[in-house]
Design a protein around this motif. Structure first.
Motif, PDB file in Angstrom:
ATOM      1  N   TYR A  35      -3.388   2.091  -8.335  1.00 42.93           N
ATOM      2  CA  TYR A  35      -4.612   1.811  -7.418  1.00 42.93           C
ATOM      3  C   TYR A  35      -5.795   2.405  -8.063  1.00 42.93           C
ATOM      4  O   TYR A  35      -5.978   3.264  -8.778  1.00 42.93           O
ATOM      5  N   GLU A  42     -11.596   2.869   0.114  1.00 45.53           N
ATOM      6  CA  GLU A  42     -10.187   2.566   0.218  1.00 45.53           C
ATOM      7  C   GLU A  42      -9.869   2.550  -1.267  1.00 45.53           C
ATOM      8  O   GLU A  42     -10.541   2.271  -2.303  1.00 45.53           O
ATOM      9  N   ASP A  56       3.241  -7.957 -10.165  1.00 45.79           N
ATOM     10  CA  ASP A  56       2.243  -8.377  -9.307  1.00 45.79           C
ATOM     11  C   ASP A  56       0.585  -7.924  -9.976  1.00 45.79           C
ATOM     12  O   ASP A  56       0.661  -6.708 -10.164  1.00 45.79           O
ATOM     13  N   ALA A  99       8.574  -2.512  -1.208  1.00 45.14           N
ATOM     14  CA  ALA A  99       7.823  -2.220  -0.263  1.00 45.14           C
ATOM     15  C   ALA A  99       8.098  -1.065   0.583  1.00 45.14           C
ATOM     16  O   ALA A  99       9.673  -0.734   0.599  1.00 45.14           O
ATOM     17  N   ARG A 101       9.512   1.447   2.936  1.00 42.44           N
ATOM     18  CA  ARG A 101      10.371   1.406   4.346  1.00 42.44           C
ATOM     19  C   ARG A 101      11.036   2.834   4.509  1.00 42.44           C
ATOM     20  O   ARG A 101      11.460   3.227   3.674  1.00 42.44           O
ATOM     21  N   TYR A 106       5.823   5.022  -0.989  1.00 39.35           N
ATOM     22  CA  TYR A 106       5.205   5.564  -2.399  1.00 39.35           C
ATOM     23  C   TYR A 106       4.975   6.811  -2.451  1.00 39.35           C
ATOM     24  O   TYR A 106       4.388   7.582  -1.448  1.00 39.35           O
TER      25      TYR A 106
ATOM     26  N   GLN B   2     -11.567  -6.775   5.077  1.00 39.08           N
ATOM     27  CA  GLN B   2     -10.721  -5.770   5.217  1.00 39.08           C
ATOM     28  C   GLN B   2      -9.597  -5.698   6.088  1.00 39.08           C
ATOM     29  O   GLN B   2      -9.800  -5.790   7.370  1.00 39.08           O
ATOM     30  N   ASP B  31       4.387  -5.272   8.985  1.00 37.41           N
ATOM     31  CA  ASP B  31       5.523  -4.845   9.777  1.00 37.41           C
ATOM     32  C   ASP B  31       5.880  -3.520   9.407  1.00 37.41           C
ATOM     33  O   ASP B  31       6.561  -2.842   9.997  1.00 37.41           O
ATOM     34  N   TYR B  32       5.123  -2.724   8.746  1.00 37.94           N
ATOM     35  CA  TYR B  32       5.420  -1.185   8.440  1.00 37.94           C
ATOM     36  C   TYR B  32       4.137  -0.537   8.125  1.00 37.94           C
ATOM     37  O   TYR B  32       3.239  -1.062   7.347  1.00 37.94           O
ATOM     38  N   SER B  93       2.171  -2.402   5.337  1.00 37.95           N
ATOM     39  CA  SER B  93       2.988  -3.264   4.186  1.00 37.95           C
ATOM     40  C   SER B  93       3.564  -4.164   5.252  1.00 37.95           C
ATOM     41  O   SER B  93       3.926  -4.053   6.183  1.00 37.95           O
ATOM     42  N   GLY B  94       4.034  -5.394   4.276  1.00 42.76           N
ATOM     43  CA  GLY B  94       4.359  -6.508   5.034  1.00 42.76           C
ATOM     44  C   GLY B  94       5.445  -7.154   4.123  1.00 42.76           C
ATOM     45  O   GLY B  94       5.789  -6.816   3.317  1.00 42.76           O
ATOM     46  N   SER B  95       6.139  -8.056   4.976  1.00 43.86           N
ATOM     47  CA  SER B  95       7.252  -8.863   4.417  1.00 43.86           C
ATOM     48  C   SER B  95       6.441 -10.338   4.559  1.00 43.86           C
ATOM     49  O   SER B  95       5.600 -10.690   4.782  1.00 43.86           O
ATOM     50  N   SER B  99       1.638 -11.059  -1.573  1.00 49.64           N
ATOM     51  CA  SER B  99       1.235  -9.935  -1.852  1.00 49.64           C
ATOM     52  C   SER B  99       1.522  -8.964  -0.528  1.00 49.64           C
ATOM     53  O   SER B  99       1.009  -7.873  -0.781  1.00 49.64           O
ATOM     54  N   TYR B 101       3.624  -7.283   0.496  1.00 46.37           N
ATOM     55  CA  TYR B 101       4.580  -5.969   0.372  1.00 46.37           C
ATOM     56  C   TYR B 101       3.948  -4.852  -0.029  1.00 46.37           C
ATOM     57  O   TYR B 101       4.356  -3.600   0.408  1.00 46.37           O
ATOM     58  N   LYS B 102       2.737  -5.037  -0.727  1.00 49.53           N
ATOM     59  CA  LYS B 102       1.958  -3.700  -1.227  1.00 49.53           C
ATOM     60  C   LYS B 102       1.277  -2.981  -0.027  1.00 49.53           C
ATOM     61  O   LYS B 102       0.980  -3.563   0.913  1.00 49.53           O
ATOM     62  N   LEU B 103       1.177  -1.600  -0.507  1.00 52.27           N
ATOM     63  CA  LEU B 103       0.524  -0.784   0.534  1.00 52.27           C
ATOM     64  C   LEU B 103      -1.167  -1.167   0.600  1.00 52.27           C
ATOM     65  O   LEU B 103      -1.782  -1.231  -0.459  1.00 52.27           O
ATOM     66  N   THR B 104      -1.603  -1.707   1.717  1.00 53.02           N
ATOM     67  CA  THR B 104      -2.960  -1.732   1.907  1.00 53.02           C
ATOM     68  C   THR B 104      -3.553  -0.699   2.789  1.00 53.02           C
ATOM     69  O   THR B 104      -3.076  -0.489   3.797  1.00 53.02           O
ATOM     70  N   PHE B 105      -4.638  -0.015   2.377  1.00 52.97           N
ATOM     71  CA  PHE B 105      -5.084   1.184   2.852  1.00 52.97           C
ATOM     72  C   PHE B 105      -6.393   0.840   3.750  1.00 52.97           C
ATOM     73  O   PHE B 105      -7.356   0.086   3.259  1.00 52.97           O
TER      74      PHE B 105
END
Lengths: 117, 115
Positions: A35, A42, A56, A99, A101, A106, B2, B31-32, B93-95, B99, B101-105
């Motif tokens: 990142y 952000e 990815d 992901a 969970r 992370y 955003q 979803d998380y 994070s999503g399913s 993309s 799955y990845k953490l979005t801040f």
């Protein structure tokens, strides 16, 4: 070890020079993420790996950025011909799962601060 | 665009009082949700998380609330302590492939707890 180790902590490069950043993920973690955090804003996703394979790379600037995770070596992020706008803190994270969970979020390293002058 | 928003750049509270940090999201595939805490010159450290099947998760002084219909979550810290002073990042994070799955801040909220 139980921490993600990033080196160096600080890196100063003249515009146009190459920069190479390293990340040793937690042993046993299959996934590595990079990142970029610019001006304490952000976190921008760059790239993810599953073991040594790119999973990815949708966040990677196409031309000047590259990354690798080779067996038995730290992962690396390389920027060819750095620009002023590349100045940022680059964070590496590793994870057991793709992901996050439950408790498997992370785990982040402490970052490399890149300053391009 | 955003997808995770923290609209308050900073928050100041007195020691012993409640701190409430807010976060909104736009991506319905998330979803998380996680909260990370970050001190200067360090990486973010995981604080607490919540799955979209729950509306509350508690861990000691920290509680996260999720309102899915409003796409809103909040972190409550009670009682607040000076050592809680840090930047708090909301992440999601999503399913569902792609993309997500990845953490979005979010951009973070600087919490200052005054003695």
């Amino acid at each position: 070890g139980e921490e993600v180790a990033q080196t160096p902590k600080h890196l100063v490069r003249g515009e146009g020079q190459k920069a190479k950043l390293y990340c040793a993920p937690i042993k046993g973690h299959s996934y590595v993420f990079w990142y970029q955090q610019v001006l304490k804003n952000e976190f921008k996703f760059l790239i993810s790996f599953q073991n040594e394979n790119v999973f990815d790379e949708t966040g990677m600037p196409k031309e000047r950025f590259s990354a690798k995770c080779l067996p038995n070596s730290p992962c690396s992020l390389e920027i060819q011909a750095t620009k002023l706008e590349d100045s940022a803190v680059y964070f590496c994270a590793s994870s057991l799962l793709l992901a996050p969970r439950m408790v498997y979020g992370y785990t982040f390293g402490s970052g490399t601060r890149l300053t391009v002058v | 665009d955003q997808q995770v928003k923290q609209n308050s750049p900073s928050l100041s509270v007195q020691e012993g009082r409640i701190s409430i940090l807010n976060c909104d999201y736009t991506n319905s595939m998330f979803d998380y949700f996680l909260w990370y805490k970050k001190y200067p010159a360090e990486g973010p450290t995981f604080l607490i998380s919540i799955s979209s099947i729950k509306d509350k998760n508690e861990d000691g002084r920290f509680t996260v609330f999720l309102n899915k219909s409003a796409k809103h979550l909040s972190l409550h810290i009670v009682p607040s302590q000076p050592g809680d002073s840090a930047v708090y990042f909301c992440a999601a994070s999503g399913s569902g492939g792609g993309s997500n799955y990845k953490l979005t801040f979010g951009k973070g909220t600087l919490l200052t707890v005054n003695p």
